[in-house]
Scaffold this motif. Structure first.
Motif, short mmCIF file in Angstrom:
data_model
loop_
_atom_site.label_atom_id
_atom_site.label_comp_id
_atom_site.label_asym_id
_atom_site.label_seq_id
_atom_site.Cartn_x
_atom_site.Cartn_y
_atom_site.Cartn_z
N MET A 330 0.85 -1.18 0.00
CA MET A 330 0.00 0.00 0.00
C MET A 330 0.88 1.23 0.00
SD MET A 330 -2.97 1.24 -0.19
CE MET A 330 -4.00 -0.20 0.12
N PRO A 331 0.77 2.08 -1.03
CA PRO A 331 -0.10 1.94 -2.19
C PRO A 331 0.35 0.80 -3.10
CG PRO A 331 1.34 3.84 -2.46
CD PRO A 331 1.56 3.34 -1.07
N PRO A 332 -0.53 0.35 -4.01
CA PRO A 332 -0.17 -0.76 -4.90
C PRO A 332 1.16 -0.49 -5.58
CG PRO A 332 -2.49 -0.23 -5.15
CD PRO A 332 -1.91 0.83 -4.26
N PRO A 333 2.07 -1.44 -5.55
CA PRO A 333 3.42 -1.20 -6.08
C PRO A 333 3.48 -1.22 -7.59
CG PRO A 333 3.24 -3.43 -5.22
CD PRO A 333 1.95 -2.76 -4.91
N GLN A 334 4.53 -0.56 -8.11
CA GLN A 334 4.87 -0.67 -9.53
C GLN A 334 5.69 -1.95 -9.73
OE1 GLN A 334 6.67 3.45 -9.70
NE2 GLN A 334 5.61 3.44 -11.66
N ILE A 335 5.55 -2.54 -10.92
CA ILE A 335 6.20 -3.82 -11.20
C ILE A 335 7.24 -3.64 -12.30
CG2 ILE A 335 5.84 -6.20 -11.91
CD1 ILE A 335 4.63 -5.43 -9.18
N PHE A 336 8.42 -4.24 -12.10
CA PHE A 336 9.51 -4.18 -13.07
C PHE A 336 10.04 -5.60 -13.29
CE2 PHE A 336 9.44 -0.37 -10.48
CZ PHE A 336 9.42 0.65 -11.42
N TRP A 337 10.32 -5.95 -14.59
CA TRP A 337 10.87 -7.26 -14.95
C TRP A 337 12.26 -7.10 -15.55
CZ3 TRP A 337 8.86 -12.09 -14.14
CH2 TRP A 337 7.51 -12.18 -13.77
N LYS A 338 13.12 -8.11 -15.27
CA LYS A 338 14.44 -8.18 -15.89
C LYS A 338 14.73 -9.63 -16.30
CE LYS A 338 17.13 -4.44 -13.75
NZ LYS A 338 18.34 -4.14 -12.92
N LYS A 339 15.46 -9.78 -17.40
CA LYS A 339 16.02 -11.07 -17.78
C LYS A 339 17.54 -10.93 -17.71
CE LYS A 339 16.35 -14.52 -21.45
NZ LYS A 339 17.80 -14.49 -21.62
N GLU A 340 18.16 -11.69 -16.83
CA GLU A 340 19.56 -11.47 -16.50
C GLU A 340 19.70 -10.02 -16.00
OE1 GLU A 340 21.24 -14.05 -16.31
OE2 GLU A 340 20.27 -15.45 -17.67
N ASN A 341 20.43 -9.15 -16.69
CA ASN A 341 20.56 -7.74 -16.28
C ASN A 341 19.89 -6.79 -17.26
OD1 ASN A 341 22.06 -8.15 -13.88
ND2 ASN A 341 23.93 -8.50 -15.10
N GLU A 342 19.06 -7.34 -18.12
CA GLU A 342 18.42 -6.50 -19.14
C GLU A 342 16.94 -6.31 -18.80
OE1 GLU A 342 17.54 -6.55 -23.96
OE2 GLU A 342 18.91 -8.01 -23.05
N SER A 343 16.50 -5.04 -18.72
CA SER A 343 15.12 -4.73 -18.36
C SER A 343 14.18 -5.09 -19.50
CB SER A 343 14.96 -3.23 -18.05
OG SER A 343 15.70 -2.87 -16.90
N LEU A 344 13.04 -5.64 -19.14
CA LEU A 344 11.97 -5.91 -20.10
C LEU A 344 10.95 -4.77 -19.98
CD1 LEU A 344 11.49 -9.74 -19.45
CD2 LEU A 344 12.90 -8.63 -21.20
N ILE A 345 10.91 -3.92 -20.99
CA ILE A 345 10.10 -2.70 -20.89
C ILE A 345 8.83 -2.79 -21.73
CG2 ILE A 345 10.09 -0.21 -21.27
CD1 ILE A 345 13.09 -0.23 -20.83
N TYR A 346 8.96 -3.34 -22.95
CA TYR A 346 7.85 -3.31 -23.89
C TYR A 346 7.26 -4.70 -24.08
CZ TYR A 346 10.09 1.13 -24.98
OH TYR A 346 10.66 2.36 -24.90
N ASN A 347 5.94 -4.75 -24.24
CA ASN A 347 5.27 -5.98 -24.63
C ASN A 347 5.45 -6.21 -26.12
OD1 ASN A 347 4.20 -6.61 -22.08
ND2 ASN A 347 2.44 -5.28 -22.39
N THR A 348 5.60 -7.47 -26.49
CA THR A 348 5.66 -7.84 -27.90
C THR A 348 4.60 -8.91 -28.16
OG1 THR A 348 7.27 -9.63 -27.58
CG2 THR A 348 8.16 -7.40 -27.90
N ASP A 349 4.49 -9.32 -29.40
CA ASP A 349 3.51 -10.36 -29.72
C ASP A 349 3.86 -11.68 -29.02
OD1 ASP A 349 2.13 -8.63 -31.31
OD2 ASP A 349 3.09 -9.25 -33.18
N ARG A 350 5.14 -11.88 -28.74
CA ARG A 350 5.58 -13.15 -28.17
C ARG A 350 5.80 -13.10 -26.66
NH1 ARG A 350 9.90 -16.50 -27.43
NH2 ARG A 350 11.39 -14.78 -27.57
N VAL A 351 6.29 -11.95 -26.16
CA VAL A 351 6.58 -11.80 -24.72
C VAL A 351 5.76 -10.63 -24.18
CG1 VAL A 351 8.35 -11.42 -22.98
CG2 VAL A 351 8.91 -12.70 -25.07
N SER A 352 4.93 -10.88 -23.19
CA SER A 352 4.07 -9.81 -22.64
C SER A 352 4.00 -9.91 -21.12
CB SER A 352 2.66 -9.89 -23.24
OG SER A 352 2.09 -11.17 -23.03
N MET A 353 3.81 -8.75 -20.49
CA MET A 353 3.74 -8.65 -19.02
C MET A 353 2.33 -8.27 -18.60
SD MET A 353 7.36 -6.62 -18.66
CE MET A 353 7.15 -5.86 -20.28
#
Length: 403
Positions: A330-353
């Motif tokens: 509280m408040p609802p947290p923001q979510i961040f994804w990484k693969k190894e040390n590279e941030s995943l920022i954008y959704n694609t047709d194949r990989v989505s958050m």
């Protein structure tokens, strides 16, 4: 000289022979440059701000009529100077197509038809009038009529100066050997020294800008801004629930160069909730406005915590896979994804958050490949803190997976 008593307090005498009768009627006069600037500011604000529905019976359809015409004044309001207790009527004539809706204002505040002190009329030829049968000192001010139709708005203003009854008093009758001399009357309602021939002109305060009711969260900053006019310059005081507010570490009273007065409260506490009254005072009188401040409870900040963490996962090539977890905070947290040390920022047709309002979080991979294998980290962050968890994704070839 004949005398008759006026009012309950017998406050004045009237000369029945020397004084012309027309002086007892409403007098038209020319406003000063100060008054004209004030009038222009009121009209500018009214023509550009929303107003409540008109009390007029005129209705405007959605379709614009042929030959439509924005409102315009055939004749405008005049300025009058009267004594208290006298009647006064503001009259103008307005035209436009379709017929404009009519609004009346005193000192920028809308006058309702339910106000029994004023009578408002509108004739078929567009003549509009505002009448009061017995003026009081509180009627002193600027009266604005605004006409509006789908083509536009226009307004004009008449100034009403109401003088106190005791200003109708006359100096004692001069001896017969001297010609009759009438003392010039003060133009102020603040009578002062009876022997002064002319006094400074005074204008009661009135508010050009005032805030409405406020809702502020506890611990935040609250700012109340207002703008007031008057001559001499009014003094401003603030009260909370009838008690005068003094400047301290959390309450500041400021005035800017453009004439905006501010009451600033930081931080707001539950004790600051209540009815606020702002009082503007000068030698000519005073004016006030009020508002309610509602203080809402401060949100309880809780750092993010994982209810369910990511799990190590294996998947065969070209199959879909979901990396899932669940988090609260509280408040609802923001979510961040990484693969190894590279941030995943954008959704694609194949990989989505994805995430929902219940704290469920998911990284979806459609048709996993060898390149998708590796360590994945999800982080949750809010004002109270940050938390992370990590899991490994292995992608197997179909033959190995089948064995």
């Amino acid at each position: 000289m004949a005398r008759r008593l006026l009012g309950a307090d017998n406050a004045a005498t009237v000369c029945s022979i020397q004084e012309p009768e027309e002086e007892l009627a409403e007098q038209e006069y020319k406003v000063s440059s100060f008054e004209q600037r004030l009038i222009s500011e009121i009209e500018f604000r009214l023509e550009r701000t929303p107003v409540e529905e008109s009390d007029d019976e005129v209705e405007h359809g959605k379709d614009i009529l042929d030959g439509s015409l924005a409102p315009y004044f055939v004749t405008k309001l005049k300025h009058y100077k009267i004594f208290e207790g006298m009647p006064v009527t503001f009259v103008c004539r307005v035209s436009g197509n379709p017929n404009p809706k009519i609004y009346w204002f005193k000192d920028g505040k809308k006058i309702s038809k339910r106000n029994e002190h004023y009578q408002m009329q509108r004739e078929p030829d567009g003549t509009c009038s505002l009448h009061t049968t017995a003026s009081t000192l509180d009627d002193d001010g600027n009266y604005t009529i605004m006409a509006a139709n789908p083509q536009g708005r226009i307004s004009c203003t008449g100034r009403l100066m109401v003088q106190a009854v005791n200003q109708r008093g006359r100096s004692p009758r001069t001896p017969p050997s001297q010609p009759h001399v009438r003392r010039p009357r003060s133009r102020s309602r603040d009578s002062g020294d009876e022997n002064e021939p002319i006094q400074e002109r005074f204008f009661r305060p009135h508010f050009l800008q005032a805030p409405g009711d406020l809702i502020v969260q506890e611990g935040k900053l609250c700012r109340m801004d207002c703008k007031v006019s008057g001559l001499p310059t009014p003094d401003i005081n603030w009260q909370l629930n009838g008690r005068v507010i003094r400047s301290d570490n959390s309450h500041k009273m400021l005035v800017r160069e453009n004439g905006i007065h501010s009451l600033i409260i930081e931080p707001v506490t539950a004790r600051d909730a209540g009815i606020y009254i702002c009082i503007a005072t000068n030698r000519a009188g005073q004016n006030t406005f009020s508002l309610e401040l509602i203080v809402t409870a401060k949100e309880a900040h809780k750092p993010p915590v994982f209810i369910e963490k990511l799990q190590n996962t294996g998947v065969a090539e070209r199959f879909p896979v979901r990396l899932e977890c669940r988090v609260s905070g509280m408040p609802p947290p923001q979510i961040f994804w990484k693969k190894e040390n590279e941030s995943l920022i954008y959704n694609t047709d194949r990989v989505s958050m994805h995430q929902d309002n219940h704290g469920y979080i998911c990284l979806l991979i459609q048709g996993a490949t060898k390149e998708d294998a590796g360590w994945y980290t999800v982080s949750a962050k809010n004002e109270a803190g940050i938390v992370s968890c990590t899991a490994r994704l292995d992608v197997y070839s179909k033959m190995l997976y089948g064995c």
